[in-house]
Every structure is written in C-alpha cells, then in structure tokens.
Design a protein around this motif. Sequence first.
Motif, PDB file in Angstrom:
ATOM      1  N   ALA A 263       0.900  -1.266   0.269  1.00  0.00           N
ATOM      2  CA  ALA A 263       0.210   0.273  -0.135  1.00  0.00           C
ATOM      3  C   ALA A 263       0.889   1.072  -0.118  1.00  0.00           C
ATOM      4  CB  ALA A 263      -0.681   0.173   1.478  1.00  0.00           C
ATOM      5  N   PHE A 264       2.094   0.725   1.287  1.00  0.00           N
ATOM      6  CA  PHE A 264       2.923   2.520   0.783  1.00  0.00           C
ATOM      7  C   PHE A 264       3.335   2.954  -0.351  1.00  0.00           C
ATOM      8  CE2 PHE A 264       7.373   3.815   1.381  1.00  0.00           C
ATOM      9  CZ  PHE A 264       7.130   5.065   1.763  1.00  0.00           C
ATOM     10  N   ILE A 265       4.130   1.273  -0.951  1.00  0.00           N
ATOM     11  CA  ILE A 265       4.325   1.859  -2.668  1.00  0.00           C
ATOM     12  C   ILE A 265       3.145   2.135  -3.729  1.00  0.00           C
ATOM     13  CG2 ILE A 265       6.093   0.110  -4.259  1.00  0.00           C
ATOM     14  CD1 ILE A 265       7.465  -1.225  -2.065  1.00  0.00           C
ATOM     15  N   GLY A 266       2.524   1.496  -3.243  1.00  0.00           N
ATOM     16  CA  GLY A 266       1.222   1.603  -4.482  1.00  0.00           C
ATOM     17  C   GLY A 266       0.589   3.250  -3.899  1.00  0.00           C
ATOM     18  N   ALA A 267       1.101   3.955  -3.155  1.00  0.00           N
ATOM     19  CA  ALA A 267       0.946   5.269  -2.496  1.00  0.00           C
ATOM     20  C   ALA A 267       2.085   6.357  -3.419  1.00  0.00           C
ATOM     21  CB  ALA A 267       0.622   5.886  -1.412  1.00  0.00           C
ATOM     22  N   LYS A 268       3.213   5.831  -3.172  1.00  0.00           N
ATOM     23  CA  LYS A 268       4.170   5.827  -3.973  1.00  0.00           C
ATOM     24  C   LYS A 268       4.651   6.645  -5.100  1.00  0.00           C
ATOM     25  CE  LYS A 268       8.843   5.893  -3.370  1.00  0.00           C
ATOM     26  NZ  LYS A 268       9.734   5.866  -5.366  1.00  0.00           N
ATOM     27  N   LEU A 269       3.865   5.309  -5.745  1.00  0.00           N
ATOM     28  CA  LEU A 269       3.672   4.890  -7.307  1.00  0.00           C
ATOM     29  C   LEU A 269       2.679   6.083  -7.750  1.00  0.00           C
ATOM     30  CD1 LEU A 269       3.802   2.026  -8.659  1.00  0.00           C
ATOM     31  CD2 LEU A 269       5.209   3.208  -9.308  1.00  0.00           C
ATOM     32  N   ILE A 270       1.916   6.376  -7.176  1.00  0.00           N
ATOM     33  CA  ILE A 270       1.122   7.292  -7.451  1.00  0.00           C
ATOM     34  C   ILE A 270       0.704   8.896  -7.580  1.00  0.00           C
ATOM     35  CG2 ILE A 270      -1.967   8.136  -6.944  1.00  0.00           C
ATOM     36  CD1 ILE A 270      -2.742   5.469  -6.536  1.00  0.00           C
ATOM     37  N   LEU A 271       1.772   9.345  -6.226  1.00  0.00           N
ATOM     38  CA  LEU A 271       2.959  10.473  -6.362  1.00  0.00           C
ATOM     39  C   LEU A 271       3.512  10.519  -7.065  1.00  0.00           C
ATOM     40  CD1 LEU A 271       3.214  10.168  -2.338  1.00  0.00           C
ATOM     41  CD2 LEU A 271       1.592  11.778  -3.455  1.00  0.00           C
ATOM     42  N   HIS A 272       4.302   9.673  -7.468  1.00  0.00           N
ATOM     43  CA  HIS A 272       4.937   9.818  -8.721  1.00  0.00           C
ATOM     44  C   HIS A 272       4.413  10.328  -9.879  1.00  0.00           C
ATOM     45  CE1 HIS A 272       9.077   9.747 -11.243  1.00  0.00           C
ATOM     46  NE2 HIS A 272       8.336   8.445 -11.980  1.00  0.00           N
ATOM     47  N   ALA A 273       3.309   9.289  -9.684  1.00  0.00           N
ATOM     48  CA  ALA A 273       2.288   9.775 -11.154  1.00  0.00           C
ATOM     49  C   ALA A 273       1.714  11.435 -11.611  1.00  0.00           C
ATOM     50  CB  ALA A 273       1.726   8.294 -11.688  1.00  0.00           C
ATOM     51  N   LEU A 274       1.587  11.550 -10.139  1.00  0.00           N
ATOM     52  CA  LEU A 274       0.930  13.024 -10.646  1.00  0.00           C
ATOM     53  C   LEU A 274       2.462  13.564 -10.767  1.00  0.00           C
ATOM     54  CD1 LEU A 274      -1.251  13.103  -6.911  1.00  0.00           C
ATOM     55  CD2 LEU A 274      -1.890  13.305  -9.517  1.00  0.00           C
ATOM     56  N   HIS A 275       3.044  13.581 -10.652  1.00  0.00           N
ATOM     57  CA  HIS A 275       4.452  14.851 -10.360  1.00  0.00           C
ATOM     58  C   HIS A 275       4.548  14.698 -12.250  1.00  0.00           C
ATOM     59  CE1 HIS A 275       8.250  16.179  -9.993  1.00  0.00           C
ATOM     60  NE2 HIS A 275       7.940  16.312  -9.330  1.00  0.00           N
ATOM     61  N   GLU A 276       4.751  13.232 -12.644  1.00  0.00           N
ATOM     62  CA  GLU A 276       4.980  12.875 -14.119  1.00  0.00           C
ATOM     63  C   GLU A 276       4.137  13.123 -15.177  1.00  0.00           C
ATOM     64  OE1 GLU A 276       8.267  12.969 -15.229  1.00  0.00           O
ATOM     65  OE2 GLU A 276       8.280  12.932 -12.953  1.00  0.00           O
ATOM     66  N   ASN A 277       2.443  14.175 -14.304  1.00  0.00           N
ATOM     67  CA  ASN A 277       0.924  13.784 -14.608  1.00  0.00           C
ATOM     68  C   ASN A 277       1.258  14.154 -16.313  1.00  0.00           C
ATOM     69  OD1 ASN A 277      -1.447  13.306 -14.505  1.00  0.00           O
ATOM     70  ND2 ASN A 277      -2.134  15.435 -15.307  1.00  0.00           N
ATOM     71  N   ASN A 278       0.195  13.996 -17.469  1.00  0.00           N
ATOM     72  CA  ASN A 278       0.307  14.520 -18.826  1.00  0.00           C
ATOM     73  C   ASN A 278      -1.116  13.624 -19.087  1.00  0.00           C
ATOM     74  OD1 ASN A 278       0.628  11.208 -18.792  1.00  0.00           O
ATOM     75  ND2 ASN A 278       2.360  12.489 -20.366  1.00  0.00           N
ATOM     76  N   LEU A 279      -2.283  13.447 -18.207  1.00  0.00           N
ATOM     77  CA  LEU A 279      -3.554  12.762 -18.080  1.00  0.00           C
ATOM     78  C   LEU A 279      -4.133  14.295 -18.323  1.00  0.00           C
ATOM     79  CD1 LEU A 279      -4.336  10.057 -16.198  1.00  0.00           C
ATOM     80  CD2 LEU A 279      -3.169   9.695 -18.925  1.00  0.00           C
ATOM     81  N   PRO A 280      -4.654  14.235 -19.588  1.00  0.00           N
ATOM     82  CA  PRO A 280      -5.516  16.346 -19.663  1.00  0.00           C
ATOM     83  C   PRO A 280      -7.063  16.293 -18.516  1.00  0.00           C
ATOM     84  CG  PRO A 280      -6.264  14.222 -20.852  1.00  0.00           C
ATOM     85  CD  PRO A 280      -5.403  13.772 -20.804  1.00  0.00           C
ATOM     86  N   PHE A 281      -7.625  15.020 -18.580  1.00  0.00           N
ATOM     87  CA  PHE A 281      -8.405  15.191 -17.399  1.00  0.00           C
ATOM     88  C   PHE A 281      -7.351  15.287 -15.918  1.00  0.00           C
ATOM     89  CE2 PHE A 281      -7.755  10.679 -18.599  1.00  0.00           C
ATOM     90  CZ  PHE A 281      -7.361  10.023 -17.067  1.00  0.00           C
ATOM     91  N   VAL A 282      -6.410  15.278 -15.342  1.00  0.00           N
ATOM     92  CA  VAL A 282      -6.152  15.936 -13.710  1.00  0.00           C
ATOM     93  C   VAL A 282      -4.979  16.629 -14.287  1.00  0.00           C
ATOM     94  CG1 VAL A 282      -4.569  14.548 -12.402  1.00  0.00           C
ATOM     95  CG2 VAL A 282      -5.604  12.798 -13.223  1.00  0.00           C
ATOM     96  N   ASN A 283      -5.384  17.418 -13.442  1.00  0.00           N
ATOM     97  CA  ASN A 283      -4.451  18.966 -13.665  1.00  0.00           C
ATOM     98  C   ASN A 283      -4.193  19.383 -14.537  1.00  0.00           C
ATOM     99  OD1 ASN A 283      -3.751  20.815 -11.911  1.00  0.00           O
ATOM    100  ND2 ASN A 283      -1.762  20.310 -12.646  1.00  0.00           N
ATOM    101  N   GLY A 284      -5.604  19.144 -15.912  1.00  0.00           N
ATOM    102  CA  GLY A 284      -5.382  19.989 -16.978  1.00  0.00           C
ATOM    103  C   GLY A 284      -4.361  19.791 -18.011  1.00  0.00           C
ATOM    104  N   GLY A 285      -4.072  18.604 -17.738  1.00  0.00           N
ATOM    105  CA  GLY A 285      -2.452  17.393 -17.513  1.00  0.00           C
ATOM    106  C   GLY A 285      -2.281  18.099 -17.546  1.00  0.00           C
ATOM    107  N   ASP A 286      -1.555  18.679 -16.977  1.00  0.00           N
ATOM    108  CA  ASP A 286       0.009  19.351 -16.200  1.00  0.00           C
ATOM    109  C   ASP A 286       0.590  18.374 -15.249  1.00  0.00           C
ATOM    110  OD1 ASP A 286       0.892  21.435 -17.973  1.00  0.00           O
ATOM    111  OD2 ASP A 286      -1.360  22.999 -16.482  1.00  0.00           O
ATOM    112  N   PRO A 287       1.495  19.526 -15.240  1.00  0.00           N
ATOM    113  CA  PRO A 287       2.524  17.965 -13.431  1.00  0.00           C
ATOM    114  C   PRO A 287       1.339  18.220 -12.094  1.00  0.00           C
ATOM    115  CG  PRO A 287       4.300  18.286 -14.790  1.00  0.00           C
ATOM    116  CD  PRO A 287       3.304  18.975 -15.207  1.00  0.00           C
ATOM    117  N   VAL A 288       1.790  17.623 -11.577  1.00  0.00           N
ATOM    118  CA  VAL A 288       1.380  17.759  -9.841  1.00  0.00           C
ATOM    119  C   VAL A 288       1.721  17.802  -9.217  1.00  0.00           C
ATOM    120  CG1 VAL A 288      -1.378  17.881  -8.070  1.00  0.00           C
ATOM    121  CG2 VAL A 288      -1.308  17.588 -10.202  1.00  0.00           C
TER     122      VAL A 288
END
Length: 402
Positions: A263-288
């Motif tokens: 669970a800890f590593i899963g949360a770490k991965l999601i945080l990293h995904a947000l940091h590298e985000n390019n999905l248009p429906f998350v924060n307008g496609g910009d990194p979080v």
Amino acid sequence: MTVSPLVWVLTLLAIVGLLLFDYFFHVRSAHVPTLREAAVWSALYVGIAVLFGLGTLIVGGGAMGSEYFAGYVTEKALSVDNLFVFLIIMTSFRVPRENQQKVLLVGIVVSLFARSAFIFVGSALLNTFSWVFYLFGLALLLTAGNMLRPETEESHSAQNLVVRLARRVFRTTDEYAGDRLTTVVDGRRMLTPMLLVMVAIGGTDLMFALDSIPAIFGLTQNVYVVFTATAFSLLGLRQLFFLLDGLLDRLIYLSFGLAAILAFIGAKLILHALHENNLPFVNGGDPVDVLEISTGFSLLVILVVLLLTIFASLFSTRGRTQTAMAHIRRDATAYLDPEYTDDPAERERIFQRLLRARDHITTLGPKAKQQVRNEADLMALCRQVANAHTTAHPTHEIHPNL
C-alpha cells in the motif's frame, strides 16, 4: 546510471552460473537437505546479494545502492510469503521430500524467466506512457487489500486451471517415478505428478510476478537494478524454504506487513504519477506539485514494517497454536504416506515435530484453546501416527498421552 552491455552480460553469466552450480552440486542428486546445509547456503546467497549491493553502492552511488537494497528486501519478503503457497502445493501433490528441491529450483528458474519478461515489458510501458504509474499504483493498492483477507491452507489449491487442463488433455499417473517427468505404464508414455507440480508452481508464480514487479518499479525505474534485485531475491530461495520449514505457518502477521508495504509503495507510485502527470483530465494535463517519497525513506519504512510483523508473529501465542495445528495435519499425513521419504532421519524429524505440536495444544489454557479447531481430529491423527511409529520402532517409548 547507464549500465554497459558488458556488465549486463557478466551479470547474466554470474546468475546462470549460480543456478547451474545449485543444480549440479545440490539438486541433481535427490536428498533431504539438513538444517545446517540449508542455513549455510542461505547465508551464502544472502551474502552474495549483499556484496553485490555494496558494489552497486560504491560504483553506482548512494541512490542506486539504496534502490537496490530497497528492491531486494521487498522482493525477498514477498518471496518468503510465496513459499507458504509452494508448501501447500507440494503437500497437495504429495511430493516426496527428496524431490522437493528439484521442484523448487525449477519454480525459481520459471519465475526468473517470467519476471524478466515482465520487467522489460513494464519498463517499456513506463518509458512510453507515464500514466502506467497510475495503473501500477492502483494494482498494488488492490493487492494490499486482498492480502488483508485471512489465508489458511484451505484458501489455496494446487489444482489450478493449468493443472486441471493438463490432467484432462494428457495421460497422467497418480504415483511418482523418482524425479522423472514421464514414465511408461502398460506400454504407454504418461506424465507423472512431478511435472504437474512444476506446472502448478510455475503457473502460481506468474500470478506472484504481477504483484512483485509493480512493487519494485515503485522503488526504482532502473531496469538493471530491478532485474538484479529480483534475481538475487530468488537465488537461495530453495535453501530458505528448508531453513524456514516449520516457521512458515508461524508468520501469521507477515501478510499484514506486506499489505502495508505494498500500500505504501502503491501510494508512492501514484504520487510519482501525479508528479509526471500528462493526463488531460488530471490538473489539465500538467504535472501536479506533490511530495515525492525518497528511496532511503522507503527502505526505512520497509525494514521497520517487516521487523515489527516478523517479531509480532514469532512471539504470538496464536501464531504458535496455528503452527502446531498445521504441523499435526501435514506431518501426520507425511508420516503415514510410505512414499513421502525413504530417509529415516527425516521421518524421525517430522515425528518429533508432531510430538512438540501435540504437547503445545494439550498444554494450552482455556482461552487459547478456543483457537484450536477440530482438536479431537488432531489428537486422533497423533494417535494414528503413534501406532505407526510403534509398529516401525517397537523398542521406542512413546509419550503416554499420545
């Protein structure tokens, strides 16, 4: 750090060499390994993995070294949890004790090939699509939730889909023919249970890889580190199985610790995904702009959680009671099975372990007794083994309560 092709080749040759050494010097000649043998070779393989990690730390730097050790510890812990399932599979298939080493080594080789494929596919996906980090993170969170469900021997089955299909398509025997994969019965070539149990363990390990590979990618995206940490965690697993035999059932809280780690590593991965985000429906496609968890802190969390759960399991009365019940069921079945082993020392070992398990249950207090299921059946198994032991050793004295 970029790893040269020469280093890759040398690493692969070293791993293949260790596997060949393991086969020709330990597994090729069927035997039951002693506790001393298992302990010495387990320590040797852990020592090799640690030395490799120190070399990585010196040559690759602190970050690469920390990633390797975090990955190695996580994969090793997940491998120990997998050993419990392997034990149940081999018990279900009544694998003779002398042949269990070969089954485990084949399982390790299959696992190494399967996980290598997953590693390179996973790396390609992560390098091409950063949103895959979200999928890996969610997969680990779901796995962590599933691990919180209580697991017992009854919750696993060796008769998985691949084995059932093999039994239906191919002619199979019910009896073993030494360590051979096929045999001839009435002039017809047939598969032995030896091949089926290897298929069962290999198929089961494919499922384990779906959990372990995302977990290590949550700690490092360096393919060389992921591969070597995974490979060294598998090497020596055969010896560790025989070293921990008798303790596997006792690690009742290990699955909870592993669930917390995943669970800890899963949360770490999601945080990293947000940091590298390019999905248009998350924060307008910009990194979080979110906090990223360092590998050093991850390694500390993993070690603390593992130590807490292991010590809690070892000192738990519930754990000792659950272990005693499992030992009586498995040891009685093994002792009464004439094909289990031809080694008198091994038969005496499981008989003495059954006696200790019986003594633990009979001396429990009223509150602890509530944890014991089917005590009458367990004691009946003990008496059945006692009668068989008396017949085989008429001069031996049996405890009067048995």
